[in-house]
Design a protein around this motif. Structure first.
Motif: not given
Length: 73
Positions: A41-53
């Motif tokens: 699993v790779r982890w991001w903060c919400w700002e950088h999360f690449p899988h947002k709708t």
């Protein structure tokens, strides 16, 4: 706090620190993603999360713009 419903399995109560994988970002990585169980699993903060709708991306953009203007959300 009661530990009645906590697991006694080895390693079940281990806490892992996940920080954002974006270079230079020091935020908590609360949003993880992996295409399969075979890939870590790779982890991001919400700002950088690449899988947002699209809708989530627009809401984040409005929030960041409001913060830059100094207006409350």
């Amino acid at each position: 706090m009661s530990i009645t419903n906590h697991s006694s399995a080895p390693g079940a109560n281990v806490h892992f620190e996940h920080y954002c994988e974006e270079p230079g970002c020091k935020e908590w990585g609360g949003f993880g993603n992996s295409p399969s169980k075979a890939i870590p699993v790779r982890w991001w903060c919400w700002e950088h999360f690449p899988h947002k709708t699209y809708e989530q991306e627009q809401a984040l953009r409005r929030k960041l713009e409001a913060a830059a203007e100094g207006t409350p959300n």
